[in-house]
Design an enzyme around this catalytic site. Structure first.
Site, PDB file in Angstrom:
ATOM      1  N   GLY A 164       0.735  -1.252  -0.133  1.00 13.43           N
ATOM      2  CA  GLY A 164       0.062  -0.093   0.124  1.00 13.43           C
ATOM      3  C   GLY A 164       0.787   1.219  -0.148  1.00 13.43           C
ATOM      4  O   GLY A 164       0.410   2.236   0.363  1.00 13.43           O
ATOM      5  N   GLY A 165       2.067   1.112  -0.289  1.00 11.39           N
ATOM      6  CA  GLY A 165       2.948   2.466  -0.429  1.00 11.39           C
ATOM      7  C   GLY A 165       3.376   2.942   1.035  1.00 11.39           C
ATOM      8  O   GLY A 165       4.130   3.868   0.968  1.00 11.39           O
ATOM      9  N   HIS A 208       3.287   0.672 -14.309  1.00  8.81           N
ATOM     10  CA  HIS A 208       3.392  -0.678 -13.319  1.00  8.81           C
ATOM     11  C   HIS A 208       2.237  -1.576 -14.060  1.00  8.81           C
ATOM     12  O   HIS A 208       1.226  -1.258 -14.242  1.00  8.81           O
ATOM     13  CB  HIS A 208       2.421   0.037 -12.183  1.00  8.81           C
ATOM     14  CG  HIS A 208       2.296  -1.232 -10.966  1.00  8.81           C
ATOM     15  ND1 HIS A 208       2.473  -0.613  -9.490  1.00  8.81           N
ATOM     16  CD2 HIS A 208       1.825  -2.293 -11.043  1.00  8.81           C
ATOM     17  CE1 HIS A 208       2.021  -1.971  -8.934  1.00  8.81           C
ATOM     18  NE2 HIS A 208       1.667  -2.893  -9.723  1.00  8.81           N
ATOM     19  N   LYS A 237      -3.115   2.139  -6.237  1.00 14.38           N
ATOM     20  CA  LYS A 237      -3.816   2.313  -7.555  1.00 14.38           C
ATOM     21  C   LYS A 237      -5.251   2.847  -7.507  1.00 14.38           C
ATOM     22  O   LYS A 237      -6.014   2.895  -6.494  1.00 14.38           O
ATOM     23  CB  LYS A 237      -4.140   0.640  -8.193  1.00 14.38           C
ATOM     24  CG  LYS A 237      -2.838  -0.033  -8.276  1.00 14.38           C
ATOM     25  CD  LYS A 237      -2.896  -1.576  -8.459  1.00 14.38           C
ATOM     26  CE  LYS A 237      -1.520  -2.048  -8.235  1.00 14.38           C
ATOM     27  NZ  LYS A 237      -1.512  -3.536  -8.044  1.00 14.38           N
ATOM     28  N   GLU A 288       6.941  -7.096  -7.059  1.00 15.01           N
ATOM     29  CA  GLU A 288       6.416  -8.124  -5.980  1.00 15.01           C
ATOM     30  C   GLU A 288       5.295  -8.785  -6.505  1.00 15.01           C
ATOM     31  O   GLU A 288       4.892  -8.644  -7.504  1.00 15.01           O
ATOM     32  CB  GLU A 288       5.995  -7.176  -4.905  1.00 15.01           C
ATOM     33  CG  GLU A 288       4.332  -6.324  -5.100  1.00 15.01           C
ATOM     34  CD  GLU A 288       4.108  -5.389  -3.862  1.00 15.01           C
ATOM     35  OE1 GLU A 288       4.744  -5.265  -3.101  1.00 15.01           O
ATOM     36  OE2 GLU A 288       2.868  -4.836  -4.066  1.00 15.01           O
ATOM     37  N   ARG A 292      -2.750 -13.268  -3.517  1.00 13.08           N
ATOM     38  CA  ARG A 292      -4.124 -13.065  -3.172  1.00 13.08           C
ATOM     39  C   ARG A 292      -4.861 -12.704  -4.278  1.00 13.08           C
ATOM     40  O   ARG A 292      -4.220 -12.227  -5.167  1.00 13.08           O
ATOM     41  CB  ARG A 292      -4.473 -12.117  -1.881  1.00 13.08           C
ATOM     42  CG  ARG A 292      -3.672 -10.960  -2.263  1.00 13.08           C
ATOM     43  CD  ARG A 292      -4.099  -9.759  -1.286  1.00 13.08           C
ATOM     44  NE  ARG A 292      -3.315  -8.509  -1.394  1.00 13.08           N
ATOM     45  CZ  ARG A 292      -3.510  -7.747  -2.157  1.00 13.08           C
ATOM     46  NH1 ARG A 292      -4.518  -7.810  -3.381  1.00 13.08           N
ATOM     47  NH2 ARG A 292      -2.736  -6.677  -2.167  1.00 13.08           N
ATOM     48  N   ARG A 338     -11.703   2.957  -8.900  1.00 18.02           N
ATOM     49  CA  ARG A 338     -11.936   2.798  -7.364  1.00 18.02           C
ATOM     50  C   ARG A 338     -12.755   3.971  -7.012  1.00 18.02           C
ATOM     51  O   ARG A 338     -11.906   5.256  -6.994  1.00 18.02           O
ATOM     52  CB  ARG A 338     -10.828   2.368  -6.811  1.00 18.02           C
ATOM     53  CG  ARG A 338      -9.861   1.091  -7.347  1.00 18.02           C
ATOM     54  CD  ARG A 338      -8.744   1.082  -6.109  1.00 18.02           C
ATOM     55  NE  ARG A 338      -8.022  -0.054  -7.002  1.00 18.02           N
ATOM     56  CZ  ARG A 338      -6.849  -0.868  -6.089  1.00 18.02           C
ATOM     57  NH1 ARG A 338      -6.749  -0.412  -4.847  1.00 18.02           N
ATOM     58  NH2 ARG A 338      -5.925  -1.646  -6.574  1.00 18.02           N
TER      59      ARG A 338
END
Length: 446
Positions: A164-165, A208, A237, A288, A292, A338
Site C-alpha cells: 500500500g505504499g 506498473h 492504484k 512484488e 491473493r 476505484r
C-alpha cells in the site's frame, strides 16, 4: 466442492465472493464488526456472526474468533478476500490446524513472498529480472547512504514487509535519504510490525504492469494476460485496465512467461499476481507478488470471461485447472475505477451516511459495491466503498462509456473521489495511453 465457506472480510470483496458462492450453490458465512451490522455483505450471506467491536483488531483481525465461528458454523473453507488477513501466514496456518481449507497459497509461500527482500531472492533464483538493489535489510541510515551511492540516485527506499505504499519513498540524494529513513522505518513497524528496510534503483517514468496467474498444484500454471495499473496516488492504484496499450505481443508474452516461471519456481497454488515495473524501453523488472486476489481482478474477468473467485475455490477444493494457456482468450478492453469515500482534493477520508446512491446501469457497466443508500461509511476501515468496471470492444469505446457512467454516478452525503476520476479519464494523456506512475502528480490540477 465445498458446502459452506466463511468469508473473512467485509465490504465489496465480501459481497463479490458471496455472489460467486451463490452461483456455485455454496452456502456462505459472513462475519462482521459492530460498525458493519447493517452492511451489504451481512444482508446477503446465509449465516452471520458478530466478531466484536468496530476496530479491525477487535473484529476482522481477530484470528481466534474467526476460527471459532468457522468451527461453530461447520464451515469447510475460509476465503480471506484481499487486505486484512489475506496475506497473513499465521492465519493460514491456524486454518490448517483447525482442519479448515485456506483459499489461497501455502503459509510458506505467503511468508516468502510477503517479504520483499525474500521475494527478490526467489526471483533471482527463477531468473526473473529484478530492479537493481540489495537483498538484505539495511542496518541503519548510514548503510543506506553507502548502498545508495553504489546504485546511484534516485533510489526507492522501501519497507520489506507490507504494501500500500507504506514505508516507501523516492529519494534524490544523501540528505533526503538520511531524513527519510527513520520515519519510514517507524511507519513500517507501526503498520506491519517489521522495520526491515532496503533500497532499489528508482526507475524513471515507469509503468506498473501486473500479470494475473492461476496455479493448481498439479503443475499447471497459466497467465491471464496483464493489467495496466500505472495511475496511482501515494503508491495506491486508482485506475486499472486490461489490456495495456503500451505492450506489443512479444513483450506481453515475455511478461506472462516470466510470471508463470515465478509461480512455478516457488510451488505456487491458487490465484496470484506478479507485479512488474516497466521502463520507457519496455525493459521489465519484478516488483512484488501478491499472494491473493487483487482489487482489480474484475478487468481480467471481463476480458477473459473467467470467474477468478470460482477458480480460486475450485483449486482450493483440489481440482486441476480445466483449461490450458492456449485456451485463455483476450476479448475487448476493460477499465476499472476505484471509488473512495474521501475528499478529492486532500485525499482525507470522508466517513458518514450515504443519503443517495444512484449508479449507472447501461450496457458494458459492472459494479462491485460494498454499500447501499443509507449505508454508514465507517471511519474504521479503508475508504474504498465501490468499484465500477466498464467494458468495450476497444479502448476508445471503453473510455467513452466510462466518461458517461462517471457523469451519471451519484453519491450524496459523503465526499468521493469521483471528480478526480472524471479529470483523469478526460485528460488527453490518458486517452493517448501515456499512463506512467507519476500521472496524477504530473497532470492533475493542484
Amino acid at each position: 466442492m465445498f458446502n459452506k465457506i466463511l468469508i473473512a472480510n467485509r465490504g465489496e470483496i465480501a459481497v463479490r465472493i458471496i455472489r460467486t458462492c451463490k452461483s456455485l450453490g455454496i452456502k456462505t458465512v459472513a462475519v462482521y464488526s459492530e460498525a458493519d451490522e447493517n452492511a451489504l455483505h451481512v444482508k446477503m450471506a446465509d449465516e452471520t456472526y458478530l466478531l466484536g467491536g468496530p476496530r479491525v483488531v477487535e473484529s476482522y483481525l481477530n484470528i481466534d474468533k474467526i476460527i471459532e465461528i468457522a468451527q461453530l458454523s461447520k464451515t469447510e473453507a475460509i476465503h480471506p478476500g484481499y487486505g486484512l488477513l489475506s496475506e497473513n501466514a499465521a492465519f493460514a496456518i491456524r486454518c490448517e490446524q483447525a482442519g479448515l481449507v485456506f483459499i489461497g497459497p501455502s503459509p510458506d509461500v505467503i511468508t516468502r513472498m510477503g517479504s520483499k527482500i525474500e521475494a527478490r531472492k526467489a526471483m533471482i533464483e527463477a531468473r526473473v529480472p529484478i530492479v537493481p538493489g540489495i537483498e538484505y535489510p539495511l542496518a541503519d541510515a548510514a548503510e543506506a547512504v553507502v548502498e545508495a551511492n553504489q546504485l546511484g540516485y534516485p533510489v526507492m527506499l522501501k519497507a520489506s514487509a507490507g504494501g500500500g505504499g507504506i514505508g516507501m519513498q523516492i529519494v534524490e540524494n544523501n540528505e533526503e535519504l538520511m531524513a527519510a529513513f527513520e520515519g519510514n522505518q517507524k511507519r513500517a513497524i507501526n503498520f506491519f510490525g517489521n522495520g526491515a528496510m532496503f533500497i532499489e534503483k528508482y526507475i524513471v517514468n515507469p509503468r506498473h504492469i501486473e500479470i494475473q496467474i492461476l496455479s493448481d498444484g498439479f503443475g499447471n500454471n497459466v497467465y491471464l494476460w496483464e493489467r495496466e495499473c500505472s495511475i496511482q496516488r501515494r503508491h495506491q492504484k486508482v485506475v486499472e485496465e486490461a489490456p495495456s496499450q503500451f505492450l506489443d505481443e512479444i513483450t506481453r508474452r515475455k511478461l506472462g512467461e516470466a510470471a508463470v516461471s515465478a509461480a512455478a519456481s516457488i510451488g505456487y497454488k491458487n490465484a496470484g499476481t506478479v507485479e512488474f515495473l516497466m521502463d520507457e524501453e519496455k525493459n521489465f523488472y519484478f516488483l512484488e507478488m501478491n499472494t491473493r486476489l487483487q482489487v482489480e481482478h474484475p478487468v481480467t474477468e471481463e476480458i477473459t470471461k473467467l470467474d477468478l473467485v470460482a477458480e480460486q475455490i475450485s483449486i482450493a477444493a483440489g481440482n486441476p485447472l480445466n483449461f490450458s494457456q492456449a485456451d485463455v482468450k483476450r476479448n475487448g478492453h476493460a477499465i476499472e475505477v476505484r471509488i473512495y469515500a474521501e475528499d478529492p482534493l486532500t485525499f482525507y477520508p470522508s466517513p458518514g451516511k450515504i443519503t443517495k446512491l444512484q449508479i449507472p446501469t447501461d450496457k458494458g457497466i459492472r459494479h462491485e459495491l460494498g454499500v447501499h443508500d443509507k449505508s454508514i461509511v465507517s471511519p474504521y476501515y479503508d475508504p474504498m466503498i465501490a468499484k465500477m468496471i466498464v467494458t468495450g470492444e476497444n479502448r476508445s469505446e471503453a473510455i467513452a462509456r466510462l466518461q458517461v457512467a462517471l457523469a451519471n454516478y451519484q453519491i450524496e452525503g459523503i465526499k468521493t473521489n469521483i471528480p478526480m476520476l472524471k479529470e483523469i479519464i478526460a485528460h488527453p494523456s490518458f486517452h493517448s495511453g501515456h499512463t506512467t506512475t507519476n500521472f496524477i502528480e504530473a497532470y492533475l490540477k493542484k
